[in-house]
Scaffold this motif. Structure first.
Motif, PDB file in Angstrom:
ATOM      1  N   ALA E 311       0.833  -1.202   0.000  1.00 50.55           N
ATOM      2  CA  ALA E 311       0.000   0.000   0.000  1.00 50.55           C
ATOM      3  C   ALA E 311       0.865   1.248   0.000  1.00 50.55           C
ATOM      4  O   ALA E 311       0.553   2.255  -0.654  1.00 50.55           O
ATOM      5  N   ALA E 314       2.151   1.789  -3.393  1.00 49.91           N
ATOM      6  CA  ALA E 314       1.087   2.300  -4.249  1.00 49.91           C
ATOM      7  C   ALA E 314       0.784   3.757  -3.937  1.00 49.91           C
ATOM      8  O   ALA E 314       0.528   4.559  -4.826  1.00 49.91           O
ATOM      9  N   ALA E 315       0.841   4.097  -2.640  1.00 46.31           N
ATOM     10  CA  ALA E 315       0.519   5.468  -2.252  1.00 46.31           C
ATOM     11  C   ALA E 315       1.567   6.447  -2.752  1.00 46.31           C
ATOM     12  O   ALA E 315       1.271   7.607  -3.021  1.00 46.31           O
ATOM     13  N   GLU E 326      -4.977   2.925   0.070  1.00 47.00           N
ATOM     14  CA  GLU E 326      -4.552   1.843  -0.822  1.00 47.00           C
ATOM     15  C   GLU E 326      -4.685   0.462  -0.214  1.00 47.00           C
ATOM     16  O   GLU E 326      -4.497  -0.537  -0.898  1.00 47.00           O
TER      17      GLU E 326
END
Ligand SMILES: Nc1ncnc2c1ncn2[C@@H]1O[C@H](COP(=O)(O)OP(=O)(O)OP(=O)(O)O)[C@@H](O)[C@H]1O
Ligand SMILES: Nc1ncnc2c1ncn2[C@@H]1O[C@H](COP(=O)(O)OP(=O)(O)OP(=O)(O)O)[C@@H](O)[C@H]1O
Ligand SMILES: CC(C)C[C@H](N)C(=O)O
Ligand SMILES: [Mg+2]
Ligand SMILES: [Mg+2]
Lengths: 292, 248, 428, 435, 399
Positions: E311, E314-315, E326
């Motif tokens: 995450a 992705a962030a 995310e």
């Protein structure tokens, strides 16, 4: 003769003696049923500790404005009597009257607030406080003793003004007792004799009416002792203070007290003027020995 | 002026049983005694007088190791005892009755006396008898706790306890304070007798006239320093001493 | 020596206590009620009483099944296990209390590190037991640090009696040496300080010692005794056997009155193991030993004299430092033993073991009256029993109140006898 | 004699209590700024670290002040402080929590809750005190600590779970007063700010400080204001005849009684005042603000001892000392060690000294003989070491600085100066003042 | 207990030798108990949580900045530790273990500071209801399920019609005991005593005697190893050792029998099982890295860290709020599958905006709107007499 006789008589005598004095204020006299002249009356006081009877039916009274001596052999019950009068101990039976009100069993602070103040045979100093603080503690009814008053901004100025006058009196008293140079000293650092002085000075700060002194001069230098006695007499004259004094120094008693109570084994053995006391065979045998 | 001697130090060859030289002592940082000299010869009866707070008790406490020693010497017999522990000093033959709190309040009268003989293996019965004879009230109250005795009774008990060891030098801090007149006289008589039996005495007294009358030699202590030292009678007769310290 | 009261029997004092005011009467009444209730419960008799009509109880919070009525049923085995456990923990507390009580009165301060002395004894003793019991084959470091599983080390009285007794000896020795070292470093330089300063210093010692133990042994609790092949027996069966014999000869009405006491139908079981029995035997022996020691020597009196007035004791020739040393030796030694024995009976040990017990130890000392050795022992037993027997009434979720009950009892006792149950009773 | 020996201006300033406290706080801030900057904390991390230290210092100081009035002044040895803090915190949350939550509260406004919390602490204090104050100091100590354990165990018990939340604590905390002040919907941190809110949050923007950081800062400032207020209150109470009687009781109660002082009443008042303030400390610390968590384990006897250590550090009997003690304890003894251990690790890393992973026990550590392993072991156990250090420090303080780091501050208990100069003018004339 | 070395400090393992300009630092906190009541379970869990860092070392361009903190199984200590993580800028944290600690840390630190917390072990149903603004996740299933599994085991396998529980007096124990009681009664069983106990007591004899007082058919014991050892020791010393006992995840400690000194043959238990696509790979790696079998919640810990890292990648920034956005996206179905063995590639994909779904070592890791799992597998286990755990059966459960 019996104890009862012994003790009854002086009491009535005392009352009679007192009559003329209290006449100069008729209004006051009318208000009181008993003459004001016997501020302290102890009646048939008993105190037992376990199996020991320390005070065994003591009855006596103290005259207004007098310096009364309380003598007796060691263990006669003098200190215990003081303790019972001032509420440190609760008497087993009997009663104590102060200014015509019964104060038997009242708490020590109530009794002190009434103006009946004592000193201890073994001085009790507030050791971590300065001598001056010790002195300033004593006066009763200080408005600053209320937390709210001393905290709230509006009310505190009154407290401060009061404090200033208390401080002034404290300095004066210390000066008289010649311990003003110790004012900033912690009381715990004083010598045995200095403590006695402080104890007496502090008790005076409460503005007492009647003072009970338990061997105030034991351990006090003779030169100073004389000064103190002068002061005591002075206070009697100027402020009408009454003193009940436990003391073993017979010379001192003879010279200074107009009335003496002799205790023995918890009872009042005899009482009267010193000259009379020293004639009493029983007293001589029980207390004075061959020395006087 | 008759002139009591202000020189406090005995000539060295006369210095006897206890000899204190230039003693500085006090409590913590507070120095109370400065350069105190004091001697007690064998069999002598010595009194210290002086105003309250002069340091009289402090001298005694210092001899017994209860203050903070700073400087000077203390010899007892031939032994230098300054800096020693009290419990060792007592073995040397010194006895001491403090001014205040001089009994074990929670122990019975008898136990107090037994404690007096702690360093011995057994309680010496004849000394116990002796103490009881001197102070019959103590025998009567044997089982009472000492703390519940009257002030005067406690004083007697403290004396009695110190006598349990039959010390060479007995130090008494105001032994007559709080005693009834007959007992005061008796106490002084007792002390005389103890002294007559060969025990040296060092005593602090506020009952100064009586004390000086009875003693061999006296010291006047003022503000932690020697002021006068002389025969008891000489001091008694000294105008200045009388005026300042004996109450006229 | 010997216990000497002020010429009052216990009964007289009890009555005086009840008379001492409405509070006293209330407490005495409540106590009596609990006693009756307990007897009924044991007898399996339930009496339905509307409690609201009983003034004493109506304002007492509802406790356990007390709300329904008095009496009820509690298996004899369960009750006796409460008593037994109370006895066991009470003796441990008693043993530890002696030391606290002694130092409290002689050195004149409340030693807040006392609990950690107990922990010290437990860890040092058991480390030795472990090393001896598990020697050879097992990792020495894990043994010393008490990290070997108890089953592997095989530390118990049956499998390794020598190791256990040596451990006990070491727990005593190590604790007293620790105590002496701490005394030398911490307390001796401030011998004349007031009690509160010393108390605060002891709080410092407590922190340092406790976390030192944690640093060395880690901060998790562990089990150290093994129960493998440990002899145990059912005490209830023994009692029942006895009761049946009695029932045969007892008058019939008695048997009717207390059916389940004399011939318990479902008596339950009270399994008692050799470790618990050992604890009781050793604790009692140590207490007797101390009794004899104080009786035969003048130590006891010297201790009391010092407790009274240390300066005077010194000028009297009492070797105060030696008495202090002896005090620590006795006090810490017994405390170390208490720690070791506690673990022997309960198995578990962590660096907070003693600290958690400390308040109960204090409660015992105070109940007994500071300075009184017999008071401390009695106080320990009272506290131990109270914290367990109270479970008779504190059922279910209420059982969390067993410890508060012990504290409450202490506070109550202080209210009515401000210087302890044994005040006015002399120790030596 | 020595009257013309006026201290220099600088020394006067340095002696000034306000200056001392300010300097101490500045020093603490600087230290933590340096430490967290060195550790390369992001800006908000630096700010939050400093804020947290300030907050803890302030709440400790309040608790220490409360204890000082009881022990420092009156000699009442209360070691149940944690219990009274618990009463304050629990009462406040129970009074002010949302009635719909679990456990339910009464939904009263927070100020009512706070007041109620303080009052409850006072009342419980009285319940404990009325019997206990008749006892000697040591007994009082044991009774109070037993009391605080009874309180904690009761709060902890499953029986009261619907009221107190039992062992897992009272979860349903009331909304922070600062959020009420700064947000239109106090329950939601992202709601529209109030006017004051926009201003405050605006202040944080240049430094990228989030709302929550700003809210915590505001709360901490609020606690500082309360601290000041409590200090002034106690300072005045101490420097007055009231304080003088308290001191007298500490020294010798019987003597005070025989001078006509109703000591029981004074003791009760001082005890109640102290307990109320302890309750307040408990509320500010645990019932609201950034550390809010009302759980029984917060109130273990250890907390009381921390407060005691702080009091000793500052010097019991002195109000300024109490503040300084609280701040020193909270920041230097409690918060600093873990950060310092990070600093050491980073320092070593910067000099390319790779710390081995620490052995898991002391024996192995020592037997490796590797100094780095020992360092690693010690750093790994920094929390434990911290407590050992606290203990050692306490012992050393008692031994060498029994009056606290400020030294002996015998604060005069009078509303006026008691110095030699306070002496009435005629006095120096001489001894014999015969009328 | 073991303290993982410089673990309390910050360890940074920089990735590949070349630092591409796109490579960021992923900051991840680990907040687990390596000492205190959960030390026995916590140390392996902690190992599971840092395993991703070890495996990724040298495999990725990302710099991994991990900070490990010890909760000491204590809410207060944990909060201090969490604040340290926050102040030094860690946006996401694997932790805590004990439910009560997780709740305290979430309420007082994570949620107000906007940090993501993903617990690998906290199972209390109370966590479901936290008002967490989407910040709090967990990789094991809630005890609302385990209560039912327990009831099922008690009735069907142990043939018990009456039961008593003994539970640790915290959020975990209380709610699991309740959840069991409800399920058991619904299934027609009779609940006798429910006895709570406190952690780290010196004796549990009196509690045991209460729990056993009505002769229950089975006793459920819910607690942590530290108290469990003492409890079972007291049980085997003073009570009839034939009563069947069921324990839960909290007591699934392989060393329990040897610590108690009994083979504990009357004791069985339930616990969430590792049953994800990556279980095998994880087990191998764990064994080779730490030299012993993974334990309870170790695979969950791996997954928690893995999801947070994904995450975070992705962030694109170390920000709690961004990572929270995310969490579901990288875990829930939809997109390229990422497994524990392909974590390095997964990070790159996530960073480049590719839609991914992580399927983990413990489960498929599919979060519902509360941040809880949608499905779970439980294990029914017993103890080996010489120490060790024996899986008796697996129980699937889908809510
Ligand atoms: N608390 C107590 N417990 C037991 N007995 C006591 C207590 N207080 C005093 N006594 C006893 O009561 C008797 C009277 O003692 P008290 O102190 O009143 O005598 P006193 O006349 O003041 O003697 P002194 O002149 O020696 O001071 C003594 O025998 C004493 O032992
Ligand atoms: N324990 C102590 N700590 C500090 N100072 C002390 C202590 N005891 C005495 N002092 C101080 O030492 C000085 C001498 O005291 P000491 O008791 O020796 O006097 P003293 O001559 O015996 O007086 P008194 O006749 O009143 O007993 C006094 O000023 C006193 O304040
Ligand atoms: C590590 C686990 C045993 C924690 C437990 N499941 C709890 O929620 O408290
Ligand atoms: Mg007397
Ligand atoms: Mg003197």
């Amino acid at each position: 003769m019996s104890d009862a006789d012994d003790t009854e008589i002086p009491e009535t005598e005392g009352e009679l003696d007192a009559e003329p004095e209290s006449r100069d204020s008729p209004a006051e006299e009318a208000a009181k049923t008993t003459p004001k002249s016997l501020p302290l009356r102890v009646n048939n006081l008993r105190k037992e500790f376990g199996g020991i009877t320390a005070v065994d039916g003591a009855t006596f009274s103290v005259e207004e404005g007098s310096l009364t001596g309380l003598i007796g052999p060691n263990g006669a019950g003098k200190s215990t009597t003081f303790n019972c009068i001032t509420g440190v101990h609760e008497p087993t039976s009997g009663s104590v009257h102060f200014r015509d009100e019964e104060i038997t069993g009242e708490s020590p602070h109530r009794i002190a607030q009434r103006g009946l103040v004592r000193t201890f045979q073994i001085a009790r100093e507030l050791e971590e406080m300065t001598v001056l603080e010790n002195m300033m503690l004593a006066p009763g009814g200080q408005s600053g003793e209320s937390a709210t008053r001393s905290v709230l901004p509006g009310l505190r100025s009154g407290v401060v003004a009061e404090e200033e006058s208390v401080r002034e009196r404290a300095w004066e008293t210390l000066e008289f007792f010649e311990i003003d140079h110790l004012a900033q000293e912690l009381a715990g650092n004083l010598s045995g004799g200095q403590r006695k002085l402080l104890e007496l000075a502090r008790a005076l700060m409460t503005d007492p009416d009647v003072m009970l002194l338990d061997e105030p001069f034991a351990g006090v230098n003779p030169t100073l002792e004389e000064k103190l006695l002068d002061r005591i007499h002075e206070l009697r004259e100027s402020e009408g203070l009454t003193f009940l004094l436990v003391e073993h120094d017979m010379d001192l008693i003879m010279e200074n007290c107009e009335h003496v109570i002799v205790m023995h084994q918890g009872r009042v053995l005899d009482e009267g003027p010193p000259e009379q006391i020293t004639q009493n065979e029983e007293v001589i045998e029980a207390y004075l020995g061959g020395t006087v | 002026m008759t002139g009591a001697s202000a020189d406090a130090r005995l000539p060295d060859d006369e210095a006897g049983l206890l000899s204190v030289r230039s003693l500085d002592a006090g409590y913590g940082d507070l120095q109370v005694l400065s350069g105190v000299d004091l001697d007690v010869r064998d069999g002598e009866y010595v009194t210290i007088v002086g105003p309250n707070g002069a340091g009289k008790s402090t001298v005694m406490k210092s001899v017994f190791g209860l203050t903070d020693y700073m400087d000077g010497t203390i010899t007892f017999g031939d032994t230098a005892i300054h800096g020693w522990n009290p419990e060792d000093i007592i073995h040397e033959g010194l006895g001491y009755v403090p001014q205040n709190e001089n009994v074990f309040a929670g122990l019975s009268v008898r136990e107090n006396l037994e404690m007096g003989a702690y360093i011995l293996d057994d309680v010496p019965e004849e000394r116990l008898r002796d103490v009881f004879d001197r102070f019959p009230i103590l025998e009567e109250r044997q089982e009472q706790t000492a703390g519940s005795l009257s002030g005067g009774q406690q004083q007697m008990l403290a004396m009695g306890r110190a006598l349990m060891l039959d010390p060479d030098l007995l130090m008494l801090d105001e032994p007559s304070a709080g005693l009834a007149p007959d007992l005061v006289a008796d106490m002084f008589d007792r002390i005389d007798r103890i002294n007559d039996d060969g025990t040296s005495i060092l005593m602090v007294e506020q009952n100064a006239k009586e004390a000086l009358r009875r003693c061999d030699r006296g010291y006047v202590l003022v503000q932690g320093e020697n002021r006068y030292m002389d025969d008891g009678d000489t001091l008694l007769d000294d105008e200045e001493v009388r005026q300042d310290f004996l109450g006229g | 020596m010997g216990i000497e009261t002020n010429g009052q029997s216990a009964l007289e004092r009890g009555v005086a206590f009840a008379k001492s005011g409405p509070g006293g009467a209330l407490v005495a009444g409540f106590g009596a009620f609990l006693l009756v209730d307990l007897i009924l419960k044991l007898a399996g008799v339930g009496v339905s009483v509307n409690l609201a009509t009983l003034p004493v109880v109506s304002d007492v919070p509802v406790v356990g099944d007390l709300s329904g009525g008095i009496g009820g049923a509690i298996p004899f085995g369960q009750f006796s296990s409460y008593v037994w456990n109370g006895l066991v923990i009470g003796l441990v507390i008693g043993l530890a209390s002696i030391g606290l009580s002694l130092t409290y009165s002689i050195l004149n301060f409340a030693n807040f590190a006392h609990g950690d002395y107990l922990t010290t004894g437990a860890f040092s003793g058991w480390a030795v037991t472990y090393v001896i019991a598990g020697f050879g084959g097992l990792d020495l470091v894990n043994l010393v640090l008490l990290r070997t599983p108890p089953g592997d080390a095989g530390a118990n009285l049956w499998l390794s009696p020598l190791a256990v007794f040596l451990g006990l000896a070491v727990s005593i020795l190590a604790t007293l040496l620790f105590a002496l070292a701490i005394d030398r470093v911490v307390y001796r330089p401030i011998r004349d300080a007031d009690g509160i300063s010393l108390l605060i210093a002891s709080v410092g010692v407590a922190f340092a010692l406790r976390y030192l133990i944690s640093l060395v042994f880690g901060n998790s609790r562990r089990i150290v005794t093994s129960t493998e092949r440990l002899p145990s027996f059912d005490l209830v069966q023994v009692v029942v056997g006895f009761a049946e014999t009695v029932a045969d000869v007892a008058p019939a009405f008695l048997v009717d009155l207390f059916p389940s006491v004399l011939v318990p139908s479902n008596a339950g079981a009270l399994i008692v193991n050799a470790h618990e029995v050992t604890l009781i035997v050793i604790a009692v022996l140590l207490m007797l030993g101390l009794h004899v020691l104080l009786q035969r020597t003048k130590l006891g009196k010297a201790m009391r004299a010092m407790a009274d007035n240390r300066d005077l004791a010194r000028v009297t020739g009492i070797p105060t430092e030696r008495v202090i040393t002896t005090t620590w030796v006795i006090g810490a030694g017994l405390t170390g033993a208490a720690g070791f024995l506690l673990v022997l009976s309960q198995g578990g040990l962590g660096f907070t073991t003693g600290w958690r017990l400390l308040l109960l130890i204090f409660a015992a000392v105070i109940m007994g009256g500071i300075g009184s050795i017999y008071g401390a022992i009695a106080g320990g037993l009272v506290i131990g029993l109270a914290s367990r027997v109270s479970l008779v009434w504190l059922q279910g979720d209420w059982s969390a109140f067993a410890r508060p009950t012990a504290f409450l009892l202490m506070i109550l006792i202080l209210l009515f006898r401000p210087s302890g149950i044994f005040s006015g009773v002399k120790t030596t | 004699m020595s009257e013309n020996e006026t201290p220099s201006l600088l020394r006067q300033v340095v002696r000034n209590d306000a200056f001392k406290v300010a300097a101490l706080f500045a020093g603490i801030w600087l230290l933590f700024y340096a430490l967290s900057a060195f550790l390369e904390y992001p800006t908000y991390g630096v700010v939050a670290t400093i804020r947290r230290v300030t907050f803890l210092s302030a709440v400790y100081a309040i608790a220490v002040l409360a204890l000082n009035i009881q022990w420092g002044y009156t000699g009442l040895f209360n070691i149940g402080v944690a219990g009274f803090m618990a009463v304050g915190a629990y009462t406040t949350v129970i009074l002010s929590a949302d009635p719909g939550g679990v456990p339910p509260g009464l939904g009263l406004p927070l100020p009512v809750g706070v007041l109620g919390g303080i009052l409850a602490a006072v009342v419980i204090g009285l319940v404990a005190a009325l019997p206990a104050l008749r006892l000697d100091a040591d007994y009082l100590a044991i009774v109070t600590v037993a009391f605080s354990e009874i309180i904690r165990l009761t709060l902890n018990s499953p029986v009261l779970i619907d009221i107190t939340g039992g062992a897992s604590g009272f979860d349903n905390l009331p909304t922070s007063p600062v959020q009420t002040l700064l947000l239109t919907d106090p329950g939601s941190i992202i709601s529209e700010p109030t006017a004051l809110g926009s201003f405050v949050f605006g202040l944080g923007e240049p430094l990228d400080l989030t709302r929550i950081v700003m809210i915590n800062i505001v709360y901490t400032l609020g606690v500082l204001v309360v601290l000041l207020f409590v200090y002034l209150l106690l300072e005045r109470a101490g420097k007055s005849p009231f304080g003088r009687v308290l001191k007298a009781i500490r020294e010798d109660e019987v003597a005070a009684q025989s001078l006509g002082k109703n000591t029981q009443s004074f003791k009760v008042r001082a005890f109640a005042l102290g307990c109320g303030l302890m309750g307040l400390a408990g509320i500010l610390w645990y019932a609201m603000g950034p550390r809010a968590s009302v759980v029984p384990t917060n109130f273990r006897p250890e907390l009381t001892f921390y407060i005691f250590i702080a009091l000793i550090i500052g010097g019991s009997g002195s109000n300024v000392g109490s503040i300084i003690g609280g701040a020193v304890f909270a920041s230097l003894l409690y918060e600093a060690p873990p950060i310092l251990s990070d600093v050491v690790v980073k320092l070593l890393a910067d000099y390319n000294v790779a710390l081995p992973s620490a052995p898991d026990n002391v024996v192995t550590t020592v037997s490796t003989g590797d100094p780095l392993a020992i360092v690693a072991f010690l750093l790994a156990n920094i929390d434990t070491l911290r407590f050992m250090f606290m203990g050692a420090l306490l012992v050393l303080l008692v031994q060498y600085k029994p009056d606290g780091i400020l030294g002996d501050r015998t604060e005069t208990a009078a509303a006026v100066s008691l110095s030699e100069e306070s002496r009435p003018a005629n006095a120096n004339a001489g001894g014999d003042s015969d009328e | 207990s073991s303290n993982g070395g410089g673990d309390d400090g910050t360890t940074t393992s920089s990735g590949g030798t070349t630092t591409s300009s796109s490579a960021r630092t992923l900051k991840q906190g680990v907040l687990l108990p390596t000492t205190g009541g959960l030390a026995d379970l916590g140390v392996p869990i902690n190992n599971g949580a840092i395993l991703p860092r070890i495996l990724l070392e040298g495999e990725t361009d990302f710099t991994l900045d991990f900070s490990e903190q010890d909760t000491q199984t204590d809410a207060n200590a944990a909060q201090s530790a969490a604040q340290t993580l926050r102040n030094s800028g860690y946006p996401a944290v694997t932790g805590a273990a004990s439910s009560e600690v997780t709740i305290a840390v979430a309420n007082n630190v994570f949620i107000p500071s906007g940090m993501v917390g993903c617990s690998p072990a906290s199972t209390s149903p109370a966590i479901t209801d936290l008002e967490d603004s989407g910040l709090i996740y967990r990789t094991p299933p809630t005890d609302a399920l385990q209560g039912e599994v327990l009831a099922q085991v008690a009735m069907e396998r142990l043939d018990a019609s009456t039961a008593a529980t003994m539970y640790v007096n915290n959020s975990y124990g209380q709610l699991l005991s309740q959840s069991f009681a409800t399920a058991f009664q619904n299934a027609g069983g009779e609940m006798l005593q429910q006895v709570s106990f406190q952690k780290a007591q010196s004796s549990y004899t009196s509690r045991l005697s209460q729990a056993l007082s009505d002769d229950p058919g089975v006793v459920i014991v819910i607690g942590y190893p530290e108290s469990g050892k003492q409890l079972f020791r007291d049980f085997y010393t003073d009570f009839d050792s034939d009563v069947p006992i069921l324990v839960t995840d909290g007591l699934r400690s392989a060393s329990l029998p040897s610590d108690v000194g009994n083979d504990m043959s009357n004791v069985t238990g339930t616990a969430p099982l590792a049953a994800g696509p990556g279980t095998e790979y994880f087990t191998e790696q764990f064994q080779s890295e730490f030299g012993n079998e993974p334990g309870v919640f170790t695979s969950q810990a791996f997954d928690a860290t893995a999801v947070c890292l994904l995450a975070n990648a992705a962030a694109g920034e170390n920000s709690g709020a961004a990572i929270a956005q995310e969490m579901q996206a990288v875990a829930n179905p939809g997109g390229e599958e990422v497994l524990p063995s392909t974590l390095a590639e997964g990070l790159d994909m996530a960073a480049s905006g590719t839609e991914i779904q992580y399927k983990g070592a413990s489960s498929a890791v599919d979060f519902d709107e509360n941040g809880d799992l949608k499905a779970a597998t439980y294990e029914y286990f017993g103890f080996e007499s010489g120490g060790g755990i024996r899986t008796i059966d697996e129980i699937q459960f889908t809510a």
